[in-house]
Design an enzyme around this catalytic site. Structure first.
Site, PDB file in Angstrom:
ATOM      1  N   GLU A 151      -5.881  -4.714  10.326  1.00 28.57           N
ATOM      2  CA  GLU A 151      -4.866  -3.697  10.597  1.00 28.57           C
ATOM      3  C   GLU A 151      -5.224  -2.922  11.855  1.00 28.57           C
ATOM      4  O   GLU A 151      -6.041  -1.984  11.798  1.00 28.57           O
ATOM      5  CB  GLU A 151      -4.783  -2.710   9.419  1.00 28.57           C
ATOM      6  N   HIS A 159      -9.617   1.364   4.289  1.00 29.94           N
ATOM      7  CA  HIS A 159      -8.380   1.544   5.059  1.00 29.94           C
ATOM      8  C   HIS A 159      -8.652   2.514   6.216  1.00 29.94           C
ATOM      9  O   HIS A 159      -9.441   3.458   6.071  1.00 29.94           O
ATOM     10  CB  HIS A 159      -7.280   2.092   4.141  1.00 29.94           C
ATOM     11  N   GLU A 165      -7.077   4.925   7.322  1.00 27.18           N
ATOM     12  CA  GLU A 165      -6.842   6.337   6.997  1.00 27.18           C
ATOM     13  C   GLU A 165      -8.038   6.927   6.252  1.00 27.18           C
ATOM     14  O   GLU A 165      -8.357   8.105   6.413  1.00 27.18           O
ATOM     15  CB  GLU A 165      -5.528   6.480   6.197  1.00 27.18           C
ATOM     16  N   GLY A 167       1.894   2.457  10.641  1.00 26.94           N
ATOM     17  CA  GLY A 167       2.871   3.542  10.492  1.00 26.94           C
ATOM     18  C   GLY A 167       3.540   3.960  11.790  1.00 26.94           C
ATOM     19  O   GLY A 167       4.202   4.994  11.840  1.00 26.94           O
ATOM     20  N   LYS A 208       0.158   4.236  -0.414  1.00 24.25           N
ATOM     21  CA  LYS A 208      -0.492   5.447   0.102  1.00 24.25           C
ATOM     22  C   LYS A 208      -0.223   6.624  -0.862  1.00 24.25           C
ATOM     23  O   LYS A 208      -0.149   6.405  -2.061  1.00 24.25           O
ATOM     24  CB  LYS A 208      -0.031   5.729   1.532  1.00 24.25           C
ATOM     25  N   SER A 243       2.820  -1.958  10.469  1.00 26.58           N
ATOM     26  CA  SER A 243       4.250  -2.051  10.775  1.00 26.58           C
ATOM     27  C   SER A 243       4.828  -3.442  10.533  1.00 26.58           C
ATOM     28  O   SER A 243       5.742  -3.862  11.247  1.00 26.58           O
ATOM     29  CB  SER A 243       4.521  -1.581  12.212  1.00 26.58           C
ATOM     30  N   ASN A 273       0.876  -1.178   0.000  1.00 27.09           N
ATOM     31  CA  ASN A 273       0.000   0.000   0.000  1.00 27.09           C
ATOM     32  C   ASN A 273       0.910   1.225   0.000  1.00 27.09           C
ATOM     33  O   ASN A 273       1.449   1.603   1.030  1.00 27.09           O
ATOM     34  CB  ASN A 273      -0.895  -0.035   1.248  1.00 27.09           C
TER      35      ASN A 273
HETATM   36  P1  PGA Z   1       2.478   0.380   7.676  1.00 30.04           P
HETATM   37  O1  PGA Z   1       1.072   0.619   6.950  1.00 30.04           O
HETATM   38  O2  PGA Z   1       3.008  -0.935   7.147  1.00 30.04           O
HETATM   39  O3  PGA Z   1       3.325   1.550   7.272  1.00 30.04           O
HETATM   40  O4  PGA Z   1       2.210   0.321   9.131  1.00 30.04           O
HETATM   41  C1  PGA Z   1       0.191  -0.440   6.729  1.00 30.04           C
HETATM   42  C2  PGA Z   1      -1.060   0.074   6.077  1.00 30.04           C
HETATM   43  O5  PGA Z   1      -1.471   1.196   6.390  1.00 30.04           O
HETATM   44  O6  PGA Z   1      -1.666  -0.607   5.233  1.00 30.04           O
END
Ligand code: PGA
Length: 258
Positions: A171, A99, A101, A177, A15, A217, A13
């Site tokens: 998640e 997601h 976000e 993140g 982003k 992460s 992903n």
């Molecule tokens: P990350 O993000 O691996 O940077 O924690 C995962 C995601 O948001 O899908």
């Protein structure tokens, strides 16, 4: 339970990172690194404006391309949105929906996630539906309830046939993140719970053939342990998917799982 019924899947992903030009540069590095991988499916979900370049660049490789969101309507007055048909026509085969976000910053609710997922599935896109609890919800001991509810609503009116194109990504919001991944036990527990919900709705066969991913992460150092858990069939990778070497380690770790 038989993990071998499911092909491992690693989804990057990206982003809101990488211009089309940078996207091609990253794929130029990544493509040869993962070329030998044959058991694991690899998808990169890139920004909308990178999709054409990514589809073109990955043609004939083992990397597939997806988007990070899709609107629920086939067309119309929805400024700034993109339909499933538009994605399909330019060669995107998958899409992420719901997601955290999107839920946090763009007002997505369980209901809009369901509508978007259904539109994607009706169009034949592989649909990666994200669920996960916040830190406050985990601390309040409501993780299973929250994730269970998100999963059930997301799958409302999704047919048994469409489940062949559904992937659920667990998640935990507090792990995205932050560099703080869920422990293998925490991730496995929730992924098993999600599978049990799918079993209740769709039965044993579909629950055993649905990919459930962990995300938050996941990186080159912690991926092997997470991917070896019985109900974790792959990963949704944010930060580490922008680093070809790290992403390759994760893809290979998935490929090595028995
Ligand atoms: P990350 O993000 O691996 O940077 O924690 C995962 C995601 O948001 O899908």
């Amino acid at each position: 339970m038989n993990k071998s019924l499911r092909k491992p899947l690693i989804v990057g992903n990206w982003k809101m990172n990488k211009t089309p030009h940078e996207c091609v540069e990253l794929l130029d590095e990544l493509i040869p690194m993962v070329a030998e991988v044959d058991r694991t499916d690899i998808i990169v979900c890139v920004p909308y404006v990178d999709l054409c370049a990514a589809v073109e660049k990955t043609r004939g490789t083992n990397i597939k391309v997806g988007a990070q969101n899709v609107h629920s309507a086939p067309k119309g007055s929805f400024t700034g949105e993109i339909s499933a048909e538009m994605l399909l026509e330019i060669g995107a085969k998958s899409v992420i929906v719901g997601h955290s976000e999107r839920r946090t910053y763009f007002g997505e609710t369980n209901e809009t996630v369901n509508l978007r997922a259904r539109a994607a599935l009706d169009a034949g896109l592989k649909t990666i539906i994200c669920v996960g609890e916040t830190l406050a919800e985990r601390d309040a001991d409501t993780t299973e309830e929250v994730v269970g509810f998100q999963t059930k609503i997301a799958l409302q009116s999704v047919s048994a046939e469409q489940m062949a194109n559904v992937v659920i990504a667990y998640e935990p919001v507090w792990a995205i993140g932050t560099g703080r991944n869920a422990t293998t036990a925490q991730a496995q527990e929730v992924c098993a719970k999600i599978r049990s919900i799918i079993r209740k709705i769709y039965g044993e066969y579909i629950s055993e053939h649905t990919n459930i991913l962990y995300g938050g992460s996941m990186n080159a150092a912690n991926c092997a342990d997470l991917l070896n858990e019985p109900d974790i069939d792959g990963g949704l990778i944010g930060g580490a998917s922008l680093k070809p070497v790290d992403f390759t380690v994760i893809v290979k770790a998935a490929d090595d799982v028995n």
